[in-house]
Design a protein around this motif. Structure first.
Motif, PDB file in Angstrom:
ATOM      1  N   VAL A 169      -5.479  -8.250  -1.441  1.00 55.93           N
ATOM      2  CA  VAL A 169      -4.090  -8.439  -1.032  1.00 55.93           C
ATOM      3  C   VAL A 169      -3.238  -7.262  -1.497  1.00 55.93           C
ATOM      4  CG1 VAL A 169      -2.040  -9.899  -1.222  1.00 55.93           C
ATOM      5  CG2 VAL A 169      -4.292 -10.939  -1.023  1.00 55.93           C
ATOM      6  N   ALA A 170      -3.541  -6.774  -2.696  1.00 54.53           N
ATOM      7  CA  ALA A 170      -2.808  -5.608  -3.191  1.00 54.53           C
ATOM      8  C   ALA A 170      -2.983  -4.418  -2.244  1.00 54.53           C
ATOM      9  CB  ALA A 170      -3.280  -5.254  -4.593  1.00 54.53           C
ATOM     10  N   THR A 171      -4.173  -4.267  -1.675  1.00 57.38           N
ATOM     11  CA  THR A 171      -4.373  -3.162  -0.730  1.00 57.38           C
ATOM     12  C   THR A 171      -3.578  -3.382   0.546  1.00 57.38           C
ATOM     13  OG1 THR A 171      -6.302  -3.995   0.528  1.00 57.38           O
ATOM     14  CG2 THR A 171      -6.729  -2.950  -1.619  1.00 57.38           C
ATOM     15  N   ARG A 172      -3.504  -4.606   0.994  1.00 56.71           N
ATOM     16  CA  ARG A 172      -2.736  -4.887   2.211  1.00 56.71           C
ATOM     17  C   ARG A 172      -1.251  -4.579   1.999  1.00 56.71           C
ATOM     18  NH1 ARG A 172      -7.064  -8.802   2.389  1.00 56.71           N
ATOM     19  NH2 ARG A 172      -7.610  -9.444   4.513  1.00 56.71           N
ATOM     20  N   ILE A 173      -0.731  -4.949   0.853  1.00 56.35           N
ATOM     21  CA  ILE A 173       0.685  -4.697   0.576  1.00 56.35           C
ATOM     22  C   ILE A 173       0.982  -3.216   0.632  1.00 56.35           C
ATOM     23  CG2 ILE A 173       2.439  -4.799  -1.248  1.00 56.35           C
ATOM     24  CD1 ILE A 173       1.256  -7.550  -2.013  1.00 56.35           C
ATOM     25  N   ARG A 174       0.081  -2.417   0.090  1.00 54.28           N
ATOM     26  CA  ARG A 174       0.306  -0.964   0.118  1.00 54.28           C
ATOM     27  C   ARG A 174       0.081  -0.401   1.513  1.00 54.28           C
ATOM     28  NH1 ARG A 174      -2.319   3.666  -3.763  1.00 54.28           N
ATOM     29  NH2 ARG A 174      -0.602   3.050  -5.108  1.00 54.28           N
ATOM     30  N   THR A 175      -1.031  -0.728   2.146  1.00 54.76           N
ATOM     31  CA  THR A 175      -1.371  -0.136   3.449  1.00 54.76           C
ATOM     32  C   THR A 175      -0.299  -0.385   4.493  1.00 54.76           C
ATOM     33  OG1 THR A 175      -3.743  -0.338   3.026  1.00 54.76           O
ATOM     34  CG2 THR A 175      -3.060  -0.183   5.331  1.00 54.76           C
ATOM     35  N   TYR A 176       0.231  -1.622   4.509  1.00 56.01           N
ATOM     36  CA  TYR A 176       1.189  -1.986   5.546  1.00 56.01           C
ATOM     37  C   TYR A 176       2.627  -1.946   5.038  1.00 56.01           C
ATOM     38  CZ  TYR A 176      -3.150  -3.401   7.750  1.00 56.01           C
ATOM     39  OH  TYR A 176      -4.435  -3.411   8.266  1.00 56.01           O
ATOM     40  N   ASP A 177       2.814  -1.367   3.846  1.00 57.51           N
ATOM     41  CA  ASP A 177       4.150  -1.165   3.280  1.00 57.51           C
ATOM     42  C   ASP A 177       4.974  -2.451   3.335  1.00 57.51           C
ATOM     43  OD1 ASP A 177       6.164   0.338   2.068  1.00 57.51           O
ATOM     44  OD2 ASP A 177       6.989   1.011   3.985  1.00 57.51           O
ATOM     45  N   LEU A 178       4.378  -3.518   2.851  1.00 53.95           N
ATOM     46  CA  LEU A 178       5.042  -4.819   2.915  1.00 53.95           C
ATOM     47  C   LEU A 178       6.134  -4.913   1.847  1.00 53.95           C
ATOM     48  CD1 LEU A 178       1.942  -7.139   3.470  1.00 53.95           C
ATOM     49  CD2 LEU A 178       3.368  -5.970   5.168  1.00 53.95           C
ATOM     50  N   PRO A 179       7.256  -5.526   2.183  1.00 54.25           N
ATOM     51  CA  PRO A 179       8.385  -5.572   1.240  1.00 54.25           C
ATOM     52  C   PRO A 179       8.115  -6.575   0.103  1.00 54.25           C
ATOM     53  CG  PRO A 179       8.904  -6.813   3.234  1.00 54.25           C
ATOM     54  CD  PRO A 179       7.582  -6.158   3.480  1.00 54.25           C
ATOM     55  N   VAL A 180       8.125  -6.068  -1.121  1.00 56.30           N
ATOM     56  CA  VAL A 180       7.887  -6.919  -2.299  1.00 56.30           C
ATOM     57  C   VAL A 180       8.852  -6.516  -3.410  1.00 56.30           C
ATOM     58  CG1 VAL A 180       5.454  -7.403  -1.803  1.00 56.30           C
ATOM     59  CG2 VAL A 180       6.074  -5.354  -3.111  1.00 56.30           C
ATOM     60  N   ASP A 181       8.999  -7.379  -4.399  1.00 50.96           N
ATOM     61  CA  ASP A 181       9.862  -7.095  -5.535  1.00 50.96           C
ATOM     62  C   ASP A 181       9.192  -6.103  -6.486  1.00 50.96           C
ATOM     63  OD1 ASP A 181       8.449  -8.708  -7.873  1.00 50.96           O
ATOM     64  OD2 ASP A 181       8.411  -9.979  -6.088  1.00 50.96           O
TER      65      ASP A 181
END
Length: 224
Positions: A169-181
């Motif tokens: 999931v951490a890779t997905r957040i980075r790859t797709y530039d997902l908005p997180v705190d």
């Protein structure tokens, strides 16, 4: 007898990443065998070990274990001297709960943004269900970090099985530039900086087989 771990493409196979990362992180020796997802004999080769016909599969002598979380539990039993789960009972129970939730949940997010380590970092909009999954995951991470994470950069301080389960999931957040705190973003960075993950990604970037179903920009294949 040495452990043997059957995995698939390092670029795409999030399920394979989990036990591989755990074994590497805890310096447990194993033989790695790769069976590419796009190969015509994939099911035959995996079926020789697992009735599920999926990776990963761990072969430990006469014991054959499939499903990533079951493999992690087997490793924890096999190497009780390793801190694979948090040692404190309350933290360990919490870690097992969120790891199991990751194993069976958050399907909308996983489907919307498949793991793809060679894709350049580019944002991608999410559906309402996938957005809710992302918020749920960030909430699990925040709760674990705030309650149990004081001793290090990972969910329970030191790297544990829970981190192995959530690494894709951490890779997905980075790859797709997902908005997180900010707390979630810091955890994503910690996963990417772990030496075992760095090793995995370096190998992933050298792979050549393309799987259209995991390329969200298909028929364009974007590679760093």
């Amino acid at each position: 007898m040495a452990l043997k771990l059957l995995i698939a493409n390092k670029n795409y196979s999030s399920w394979s990443l989990r036990p591989w990362l755990l074994l590497k992180a805890f310096d447990i020796a194993f033989e790695e065998q790769t069976v590419l997802l796009g190969d015509g004999d994939f099911k035959a080769r995996i079926g020789a070990h697992s009735p599920a016909l999926r990776v990963p599969v761990l072969v430990d002598g006469e014991a054959v274990v499939w499903e990533s979380l079951a493999i992690i539990e087997h490793i924890a039993e096999r190497f009780p001297d390793k801190a694979i789960w948090p040692s404190a009972p309350v933290a360990r129970a919490h870690a097992r709960a969120i790891a199991t939730e990751m194993h069976g949940g958050f399907g909308a997010l996983r489907s919307a943004v498949p793991m793809n380590l060679w894709r350049p970092i580019e944002s991608r909009p999410l559906s309402d269900k996938a957005t809710a999954d992302l918020a749920g995951i960030a909430g699990r991470w925040r709760a674990a970090r705030e309650r149990f994470g004081a001793g290090g950069d990972f969910l329970f301080g030191a790297f544990s099985a829970a981190d192995a389960m959530y690494a894709p999931v951490a890779t997905r957040i980075r790859t797709y530039d997902l908005p997180v705190d900010d707390l979630t973003a810091a955890y994503v960075e910690a996963v990417h900086a772990h030496p075992a993950f760095v090793e995995w990604k370096a190998a992933a970037l050298k792979e050549e087989q393309v799987l259209p179903e995991d390329e969200v920009d298909w028929p364009v294949v974007k590679r760093v």
